[in-house]
Enzyme design. Structure first.
Site, PDB file in Angstrom:
ATOM      1  N   TRP A 197       5.265  -8.080  -1.507  1.00 18.87           N
ATOM      2  CA  TRP A 197       5.852  -6.933  -0.810  1.00 18.87           C
ATOM      3  C   TRP A 197       7.367  -6.876  -0.930  1.00 18.87           C
ATOM      4  O   TRP A 197       7.947  -5.802  -1.068  1.00 18.87           O
ATOM      5  CB  TRP A 197       5.395  -6.887   0.642  1.00 18.87           C
ATOM      6  CG  TRP A 197       3.960  -6.455   0.711  1.00 18.87           C
ATOM      7  CD1 TRP A 197       2.885  -7.232   1.051  1.00 18.87           C
ATOM      8  CD2 TRP A 197       3.428  -5.163   0.376  1.00 18.87           C
ATOM      9  NE1 TRP A 197       1.735  -6.495   0.944  1.00 18.87           N
ATOM     10  CE2 TRP A 197       2.024  -5.231   0.543  1.00 18.87           C
ATOM     11  CE3 TRP A 197       3.992  -3.965  -0.054  1.00 18.87           C
ATOM     12  CZ2 TRP A 197       1.190  -4.142   0.301  1.00 18.87           C
ATOM     13  CZ3 TRP A 197       3.158  -2.879  -0.302  1.00 18.87           C
ATOM     14  CH2 TRP A 197       1.780  -2.973  -0.115  1.00 18.87           C
ATOM     15  N   ASP A 238      11.037  -6.208   6.726  1.00 20.59           N
ATOM     16  CA  ASP A 238       9.700  -5.613   6.758  1.00 20.59           C
ATOM     17  C   ASP A 238       8.816  -6.573   7.550  1.00 20.59           C
ATOM     18  O   ASP A 238       8.630  -7.721   7.150  1.00 20.59           O
ATOM     19  CB  ASP A 238       9.198  -5.469   5.314  1.00 20.59           C
ATOM     20  CG  ASP A 238       7.765  -4.949   5.221  1.00 20.59           C
ATOM     21  OD1 ASP A 238       7.117  -4.737   6.263  1.00 20.59           O
ATOM     22  OD2 ASP A 238       7.299  -4.758   4.077  1.00 20.59           O
ATOM     23  N   LYS A 256      -1.566  -2.825   9.994  1.00 23.25           N
ATOM     24  CA  LYS A 256      -1.936  -4.226   9.962  1.00 23.25           C
ATOM     25  C   LYS A 256      -2.198  -4.725  11.379  1.00 23.25           C
ATOM     26  O   LYS A 256      -3.218  -5.327  11.640  1.00 23.25           O
ATOM     27  CB  LYS A 256      -0.821  -5.075   9.325  1.00 23.25           C
ATOM     28  CG  LYS A 256      -0.307  -4.529   7.992  1.00 23.25           C
ATOM     29  CD  LYS A 256      -1.304  -4.689   6.856  1.00 23.25           C
ATOM     30  CE  LYS A 256      -1.066  -3.748   5.690  1.00 23.25           C
ATOM     31  NZ  LYS A 256       0.129  -3.989   4.918  1.00 23.25           N
TER      32      LYS A 256
HETATM   33  C1  LIG Z   1       0.788  -3.227   3.805  1.00 20.25           C
HETATM   34  C2  LIG Z   1       2.205  -3.562   3.661  1.00 20.25           C
HETATM   35  C3  LIG Z   1       3.148  -2.620   3.213  1.00 20.25           C
HETATM   36  C4  LIG Z   1       2.768  -1.260   2.663  1.00 20.25           C
HETATM   37  O1  LIG Z   1       2.371  -0.404   3.598  1.00 20.25           O
HETATM   38  P1  LIG Z   1       1.850   1.055   3.212  1.00 20.25           P
HETATM   39  O2  LIG Z   1       1.748   1.650   4.561  1.00 20.25           O
HETATM   40  O3  LIG Z   1       0.548   0.899   2.505  1.00 20.25           O
HETATM   41  O4  LIG Z   1       2.887   1.721   2.385  1.00 20.25           O
HETATM   42  C5  LIG Z   1       4.475  -2.983   3.162  1.00 20.25           C
HETATM   43  N1  LIG Z   1       4.857  -4.208   3.527  1.00 20.25           N
HETATM   44  C6  LIG Z   1       3.984  -5.145   3.950  1.00 20.25           C
HETATM   45  C7  LIG Z   1       4.482  -6.491   4.337  1.00 20.25           C
HETATM   46  C8  LIG Z   1       2.631  -4.848   4.034  1.00 20.25           C
HETATM   47  O5  LIG Z   1       1.775  -5.785   4.458  1.00 20.25           O
END
Ligand SMILES: *Cc1c(COP(=O)(O)O)cnc(C)c1O
Length: 359
Positions: free
Chosen positions: A101, A171, A195
């Site tokens: 990511w 993030d 998540k």
């Molecule tokens: C799932 C995820 C994303 C991407 O998210 P989307 O909503 O599918 O764009 C970004 N960063 C992390 C750490 C993730 O687990």
């Protein structure tokens, strides 16, 4: 009805209590005579839902006054672009790449400026977090970027990098509200909610006031400016109303449970069950260095692709769903998000032990 234990990395398990509340309120929210899905986003009812969700999130994360909370669309991925568009005044940023990511975020940021990868764990397939205590920070970098919990590779940055005064951007998609965080250490915290917080379709951004500015990159669309959404309290255009409503229910559920301190204890207990088993197993092995293991995403392997596949198929049949590893790394991965009950982890470990005995 038979609900399985869902170990999916995202979209992922939600608290059953939240789903039941949503079910009970599906046809009529309060005395509104309609579903949240049918409501005007300018209505008093929806404003209450949105502002209560924000207030509850502020309480849960102890968010200081000088930070705004934005509920946006476009998932986590749009943030990979919004961050440089809004923050890259010198057209330069430092990225710490500890997994898929952060790698994707760094690659997206290259559209907008110079990306310096100042730490990287690709040499060992992202199975650890490098020492981040004394990095070579680029003098003109506008910010330092991390993905604090790498969902695919299963690592967590436990000691934040020393950014030497630069703005830290994180993030936290796959660890949102899983444990307490000190918001004041960050400039921007962002994540997709699917998540750990709610249904896919919302990204939450927590951003310090001074970073919300008009002098963004010149071609930045109105919708991609943090200022647009901050000035309009996440009601610039139609927000994902239903999804925000569910996030709000999850916040209430977490507050009732005792907040992020209580959640951390529960998550630690759940992760310990699986990691202890992995450490004692002769068949299954964790793939991440112990000090950097994630509480949320636990990758493991047998060492044989055939056995991995056999295990995944058998687990699926036994109602332990989505334990297959990410397509880029293979093996298995169990995601133990907030809403995964401890019974689910126990059931998984019992099943693994049984599989180990049989092989
Ligand atoms: C799932 C995820 C994303 C991407 O998210 P989307 O909503 O599918 O764009 C970004 N960063 C992390 C750490 C993730 O687990």
């Amino acid at each position: 009805m038979s609900r399985v234990f869902n170990f999916s990395a995202g979209p992922a398990v939600l608290p059953e209590e939240v789903l039941r509340t949503a079910q009970a309120e599906l046809l009529e929210y309060g005395t509104s005579g309609m579903s949240v899905m049918e409501m005007s986003h300018r209505s008093k009812d929806f404003e209450d839902i949105l502002f209560t969700a924000e207030a509850d999130l502020r309480k849960l994360m102890n968010i200081p006054e000088n930070y705004r909370v934005l509920f946006l669309q476009g998932g986590g991925y749009s943030q990979f672009a919004m961050i440089p568009m809004n923050l890259m005044r010198n057209r330069a940023a430092d990225y710490i790449v500890t997994g898929q990511w952060s790698k994707k975020a760094a690659s997206e940021a290259k559209i907008f400026g110079t990306v310096n990868v100042i730490a990287d764990s690709a040499d060992k397939n992202y199975s650890y977090v490098p020492d981040l205590s004394d990095l070579k920070i680029t003098p003109e970098a506008d910010y330092v970027y991390i993905c604090q919990n790498e969902t695919v590779h299963g690592t967590t940055i436990k000691a934040l990098p020393n950014t030497k005064g630069k703005t830290l951007v994180a993030d936290i998609s796959s660890m949102f509200l899983s444990e307490p965080l000190d918001v004041s250490k960050y400039g921007v915290i962002m994540g997709g909610v699917q998540k750990n917080v709610g249904p896919a379709g919302v990204a939450i951004v927590i951003i310090r006031d001074d970073l919300i500015r008009d002098d963004v990159l010149p071609f930045t669309p109105t919708m991609m400016k943090y200022k647009t959404h901050a000035d309009n309290k996440s009601l610039f255009n139609t927000p994902p109303c239903w999804n925000i409503y569910i996030c709000g229910l999850v916040f209430k559920w977490l507050i009732k449970l005792g907040g992020t301190e209580a959640m951390r204890e529960i998550n630690e207990a759940k992760a310990k069950i699986l990691y202890d088993y992995l450490d004692g197993s002769k068949l299954f092995h964790g793939t991440v260095e112990k000090k950097d293991r994630s509480m949320m995403n636990v990758p493991f392997i047998t060492g044989s692709k055939e056995l991995d596949a056999e295990f995944c198929a058998a687990a699926e049949k036994a109602g332990l769903r989505n334990v297959k590893g990410h397509r880029s790394v293979g093996g298995m991965r169990a995601s133990l998000y907030n809403a995964m009950p401890i019974e689910g982890v126990k059931a998984l470990v019992e099943f693994m032990a049984e599989f180990e005995r049989a092989h």
